[in-house]
Design a protein around this motif. Structure first.
Motif, mmCIF file in Angstrom:
data_model
loop_
_atom_site.group_PDB
_atom_site.id
_atom_site.type_symbol
_atom_site.label_atom_id
_atom_site.label_comp_id
_atom_site.label_asym_id
_atom_site.label_seq_id
_atom_site.Cartn_x
_atom_site.Cartn_y
_atom_site.Cartn_z
ATOM 1 N N ARG A 132 1.045 9.927 15.235
ATOM 2 C CA ARG A 132 1.357 11.107 14.418
ATOM 3 C C ARG A 132 2.811 11.128 13.956
ATOM 4 O O ARG A 132 3.131 11.674 12.906
ATOM 5 N N GLN A 139 2.405 5.437 8.132
ATOM 6 C CA GLN A 139 1.221 6.287 8.009
ATOM 7 C C GLN A 139 0.415 5.897 6.779
ATOM 8 O O GLN A 139 -0.809 5.779 6.841
ATOM 9 N N THR A 148 -2.171 -0.828 11.821
ATOM 10 C CA THR A 148 -1.167 -0.155 12.638
ATOM 11 C C THR A 148 -0.605 -1.199 13.593
ATOM 12 O O THR A 148 -1.379 -1.954 14.187
#
Length: 192
Positions: A132, A139, A148
């Protein structure tokens, strides 16, 4: 009765066609979001860096850490940068403590990288690359490609327009043929 059924079939087939077209656009990338190349990274040397400032140049973005088993890749990242910088390649090091292997402060990271590895490539301050709190570039990378970083020294090669050419795990050395061949190809495309 038959006209009503035919109408329903027509509407259903129309919806299916629209669904197929949307799926095609998503798969081919035409409807996908662009990578965030404009949100600044804070530079470890002061000021800010944006990926868009290197428009027209390939960029290898690498999440790094000073206390990792792969930290010696700093030496090869600098060698890669030295080899290709005059041709236009930018290597951007993004120190991150997401895997609990970074030094305690930006000043320590900067000093470590300069003294031990002689780095002069662009480098950000300690930045989150997953979850987050990840930097907006990471992101958008996850949303665009599903990638990622799974560990330190994951590499993302962008072409001159900011499109992802390829991603590489920690184990792939920056000077490997797997990476340098991609860089050569991108540079050839840009020059010609």
């Amino acid at each position: 009765m038959h006209i009503k059924a035919a109408k329903k079939l027509f509407i259903l087939s129309k919806r299916i066609c629209v669904g197929i077209m949307v799926a095609f656009l998503v798969v081919t990338g035409s409807a996908s979001m662009a990578l965030d190349r404009d949100t600044p990274f804070e530079s470890i040397y002061g000021g800010t860096l944006t990926l868009s400032q290197w428009e027209g140049q390939p960029v290898l973005v690498v999440n790094t850490a000073s206390l990792c088993a792969f930290t010696d890749q700093y030496r090869d990242l600098q060698a890669l940068y030295d080899r290709y910088r005059d041709a236009g390649l930018v290597v951007l090091a993004v120190p991150s403590d997401d895997f609990n292997q970074e030094l305690a402060s930006n000043a320590e990271v900067k000093e470590f990288c300069e003294l031990i590895y002689g780095l002069d490539m662009p480098m950000t301050i300690i930045t989150s690359v997953k979850g987050r709190d990840a930097h907006p570039f990471y992101q958008s990378l996850r949303k665009e490609t599903g990638f990622t970083p799974r560990w330190n020294f994951n590499k993302v090669l962008l072409d001159g327009e900011g499109n992802v050419v390829d991603t590489f795990p920690s184990q792939i050395n920056p000077l490997s043929d797997e990476i340098t061949m991609q860089i050569d190809r991108v540079l050839a495309d840009l020059s010609g």
